[in-house]
Design an enzyme around this catalytic site. Structure first.
Site, PDB file in Angstrom:
ATOM      1  N   ALA A  78       0.862  -1.173   0.000  1.00 26.04           N
ATOM      2  CA  ALA A  78       0.000   0.000   0.000  1.00 26.04           C
ATOM      3  C   ALA A  78       0.906   1.232   0.000  1.00 26.04           C
ATOM      4  O   ALA A  78       2.067   1.161   0.405  1.00 26.04           O
ATOM      5  CB  ALA A  78      -0.879  -0.019   1.239  1.00 26.04           C
ATOM      6  N   GLU A 127      -0.722  -9.250  -0.881  1.00 25.03           N
ATOM      7  CA  GLU A 127      -2.147  -9.528  -0.633  1.00 25.03           C
ATOM      8  C   GLU A 127      -2.944  -9.552  -1.944  1.00 25.03           C
ATOM      9  O   GLU A 127      -3.889 -10.332  -2.089  1.00 25.03           O
ATOM     10  CB  GLU A 127      -2.702  -8.493   0.358  1.00 25.03           C
ATOM     11  CG  GLU A 127      -2.103  -8.722   1.748  1.00 25.03           C
ATOM     12  CD  GLU A 127      -2.420  -7.613   2.738  1.00 25.03           C
ATOM     13  OE1 GLU A 127      -2.100  -6.442   2.443  1.00 25.03           O
ATOM     14  OE2 GLU A 127      -3.003  -7.910   3.798  1.00 25.03           O
ATOM     15  N   GLU A 147       4.325  -5.492   7.393  1.00 29.05           N
ATOM     16  CA  GLU A 147       3.525  -4.482   8.095  1.00 29.05           C
ATOM     17  C   GLU A 147       3.879  -4.278   9.561  1.00 29.05           C
ATOM     18  O   GLU A 147       3.872  -3.146  10.050  1.00 29.05           O
ATOM     19  CB  GLU A 147       2.025  -4.809   7.979  1.00 29.05           C
ATOM     20  CG  GLU A 147       1.427  -4.454   6.615  1.00 29.05           C
ATOM     21  CD  GLU A 147       1.484  -5.571   5.605  1.00 29.05           C
ATOM     22  OE1 GLU A 147       2.307  -6.501   5.769  1.00 29.05           O
ATOM     23  OE2 GLU A 147       0.706  -5.527   4.632  1.00 29.05           O
TER      24      GLU A 147
HETATM   25  C1  LIG Z   1      -2.800  -2.921   4.122  1.00 29.48           C
HETATM   26  C2  LIG Z   1      -1.531  -2.904   3.435  1.00 29.48           C
HETATM   27  C3  LIG Z   1      -0.434  -2.331   4.075  1.00 29.48           C
HETATM   28  C4  LIG Z   1       0.879  -2.222   3.395  1.00 29.48           C
HETATM   29  O1  LIG Z   1       1.062  -2.704   2.295  1.00 29.48           O
HETATM   30  S1  LIG Z   1       2.095  -1.372   4.211  1.00 29.48           S
HETATM   31  C5  LIG Z   1       3.425  -1.273   3.046  1.00 29.48           C
HETATM   32  C6  LIG Z   1       4.212  -2.544   2.990  1.00 29.48           C
HETATM   33  N1  LIG Z   1       5.334  -2.390   2.094  1.00 29.48           N
HETATM   34  C7  LIG Z   1       6.552  -2.028   2.498  1.00 29.48           C
HETATM   35  O2  LIG Z   1       6.785  -1.769   3.657  1.00 29.48           O
HETATM   36  C8  LIG Z   1       7.621  -1.940   1.441  1.00 29.48           C
HETATM   37  C9  LIG Z   1       8.166  -0.537   1.333  1.00 29.48           C
HETATM   38  N2  LIG Z   1       9.242  -0.475   0.344  1.00 29.48           N
HETATM   39  C10 LIG Z   1      10.487  -0.930   0.594  1.00 29.48           C
HETATM   40  O3  LIG Z   1      10.785  -1.481   1.628  1.00 29.48           O
HETATM   41  C11 LIG Z   1      11.536  -0.698  -0.471  1.00 29.48           C
HETATM   42  O4  LIG Z   1      11.027   0.255  -1.365  1.00 29.48           O
HETATM   43  C12 LIG Z   1      11.924  -1.964  -1.268  1.00 29.48           C
HETATM   44  C13 LIG Z   1      12.683  -2.927  -0.328  1.00 29.48           C
HETATM   45  C14 LIG Z   1      10.697  -2.653  -1.833  1.00 29.48           C
HETATM   46  C15 LIG Z   1      12.842  -1.547  -2.444  1.00 29.48           C
HETATM   47  O5  LIG Z   1      13.913  -0.790  -2.000  1.00 29.48           O
HETATM   48  P1  LIG Z   1      14.793   0.069  -3.058  1.00 29.48           P
HETATM   49  O6  LIG Z   1      15.176  -0.804  -4.198  1.00 29.48           O
HETATM   50  O7  LIG Z   1      15.892   0.708  -2.256  1.00 29.48           O
HETATM   51  O8  LIG Z   1      13.810   1.157  -3.649  1.00 29.48           O
HETATM   52  P2  LIG Z   1      13.274   2.481  -2.913  1.00 29.48           P
HETATM   53  O9  LIG Z   1      14.206   3.602  -3.202  1.00 29.48           O
HETATM   54  O10 LIG Z   1      12.942   2.190  -1.495  1.00 29.48           O
HETATM   55  O11 LIG Z   1      11.868   2.695  -3.707  1.00 29.48           O
HETATM   56  C16 LIG Z   1      11.788   3.354  -4.955  1.00 29.48           C
HETATM   57  C17 LIG Z   1      10.697   4.423  -4.826  1.00 29.48           C
HETATM   58  O12 LIG Z   1       9.468   3.744  -4.533  1.00 29.48           O
HETATM   59  C18 LIG Z   1       8.904   4.297  -3.368  1.00 29.48           C
HETATM   60  N3  LIG Z   1       8.155   3.253  -2.643  1.00 29.48           N
HETATM   61  C19 LIG Z   1       8.505   1.971  -2.441  1.00 29.48           C
HETATM   62  N4  LIG Z   1       7.583   1.332  -1.734  1.00 29.48           N
HETATM   63  C20 LIG Z   1       6.600   2.225  -1.482  1.00 29.48           C
HETATM   64  C21 LIG Z   1       5.370   2.160  -0.787  1.00 29.48           C
HETATM   65  N5  LIG Z   1       4.931   1.012  -0.245  1.00 29.48           N
HETATM   66  N6  LIG Z   1       4.624   3.274  -0.721  1.00 29.48           N
HETATM   67  C22 LIG Z   1       5.035   4.426  -1.290  1.00 29.48           C
HETATM   68  N7  LIG Z   1       6.190   4.541  -1.969  1.00 29.48           N
HETATM   69  C23 LIG Z   1       6.962   3.449  -2.063  1.00 29.48           C
HETATM   70  C24 LIG Z   1      10.075   4.782  -2.570  1.00 29.48           C
HETATM   71  O13 LIG Z   1       9.670   5.750  -1.636  1.00 29.48           O
HETATM   72  C25 LIG Z   1      10.962   5.360  -3.639  1.00 29.48           C
HETATM   73  O14 LIG Z   1      10.459   6.614  -4.004  1.00 29.48           O
HETATM   74  P3  LIG Z   1      11.464   7.883  -4.114  1.00 29.48           P
HETATM   75  O15 LIG Z   1      12.371   7.547  -5.237  1.00 29.48           O
HETATM   76  O16 LIG Z   1      10.547   9.037  -4.410  1.00 29.48           O
HETATM   77  O17 LIG Z   1      12.168   8.001  -2.807  1.00 29.48           O
END
Ligand SMILES: C/C=C/C(=O)SCCNC(=O)CCNC(=O)[C@H](O)C(C)(C)COP(=O)(O)OP(=O)(O)OC[C@H]1O[C@@H](n2cnc3c(N)ncnc32)[C@H](O)[C@@H]1OP(=O)(O)O
Length: 271
Positions: A78, A127, A147
């Site tokens: 999300a 999910e 999460e």
């Molecule tokens: C009910 C449901 C609840 C949920 O789903 S809660 C969310 C659960 N998901 C996460 O916690 C994953 C969050 N993301 C990460 O941990 C990392 O990403 C990764 C390990 C997947 C990849 O890391 P890397 O390769 O270093 O990429 P990067 O620079 O972190 O991401 C590229 C751009 O994508 C944005 N992004 C990634 N995941 C999300 C997200 N879940 N929501 C919003 N933005 C996201 C970042 O911020 C960044 O953006 P910018 O380049 O502007 O800094």
């Protein structure tokens, strides 16, 4: 003069901003397209996804659906910027209910659905994959429910669909640790059905294999599995017998059995 396409049913495909939708040889391909945010499921992306089930059901040509992501992620969950704006439990509940409703409609599609997990499938991204019938992961894919590391719990169906799929102990390992599992471990856990170099190509092959079978039988088999899930065994078996009855009354059943006896491949019509 009669117009050639006068009676043709023209399906209008909405203009999507964060999705691509295309149909080829009976398979609808839905591609999440927010690669700059690793296809994070923003409300606007979820609203577009919510239109997919109706689109699929309106088009009799579509006999299977594949979901995938553009770039290096299937979906990284999300959208955390939007989650940061949740102010109280009521807002949080509505937020979860919306995602749950979208994924429930995808899960209820009568045609087989496959998630082609091309990269990260985390949180809401996993999910979404869990709402599909089958999952194919690319070799480098990473799957997880991170999460609790954010002070959240999975809220788009993960606490329910994951234990139903892989069992309570394995699900709680992933949910409690929030760790990422690679494609090989996901296969071992039963979280994915196949691992391949190219998840989308493999998902298409899998869909083509499935589509060789009788369409009504496929729908009835899915219905039997889905409806039986929440019931006790005796009730669920009754449903299975009813649906077997429907299948046994189809033209395709006659054709399938005749083809077997005549030692030739069947030609199903979906009747
Ligand atoms: C009910 C449901 C609840 C949920 O789903 S809660 C969310 C659960 N998901 C996460 O916690 C994953 C969050 N993301 C990460 O941990 C990392 O990403 C990764 C390990 C997947 C990849 O890391 P890397 O390769 O270093 O990429 P990067 O620079 O972190 O991401 C590229 C751009 O994508 C944005 N992004 C990634 N995941 C999300 C997200 N879940 N929501 C919003 N933005 C996201 C970042 O911020 C960044 O953006 P910018 O380049 O502007 O800094």
């Amino acid at each position: 003069m009669e117009h050639e396409h006068e009676h043709e049913f023209v399906l209008e495909i909405p203009e999507f901003e964060h999705l691509a939708y295309e149909v080829e040889e009976g398979i609808a391909l839905v591609t999440l397209k927010r690669p700059e945010a690793l296809n994070a499921l923003s409300q606007s992306l979820l609203e577009e996804l919510a239109e997919i089930p109706e689109l699929v059901q309106q088009d009799p040509e579509v006999r299977a659906v594949i979901f995938t992501g553009e770039g290096k992620a299937f979906a990284a969950g999300a959208d955390l910027k939007e989650i940061a704006a949740i102010k109280d439990p009521f807002m949080g509940r509505e937020y979860a209910l919306f995602g749950q409703r979208v994924f429930a409609e995808i899960a209820a599609l009568p045609v087989p659905t496959i998630a082609a997990i091309n990269g990260y499938a985390l949180g809401g991204g996993l999910e979404l994959a869990l709402a599909c019938d089958l999952r194919v992961a690319a070799k480098g894919a990473k799957l997880g429910l991170p999460e609790v590391g954010l002070g959240l719990i999975p809220g788009f169906g993960g606490t329910q669909r994951l234990p139903r799929l892989i069992g309570r102990g394995r699900a709680l390992d992933l949910i409690f640790t929030g760790r990422h599992v690679d494609a090989e471990e996901a296969l071992m856990l039963g979280l994915v059905n196949r691992v391949a170099e190219d998840a989308l190509e493999e998902a298409k092959k899998l869909a083509q294999k499935i589509l060789k079978n009788a369409p009504i039988a496929l729908a009835l088999a899915k219905e039997s599995v889905v409806r039986g899930e929440g019931l006790d065994l005796a009730e669920a078996l009754e449903i299975e017998a009813d649906l077997f009855g429907y299948a046994a009354a189809t033209e395709d059943m006659k054709e399938g059995v005749r083809a077997f006896l005549e030692k030739r491949p069947p030609s199903f019509k979906g009747e």
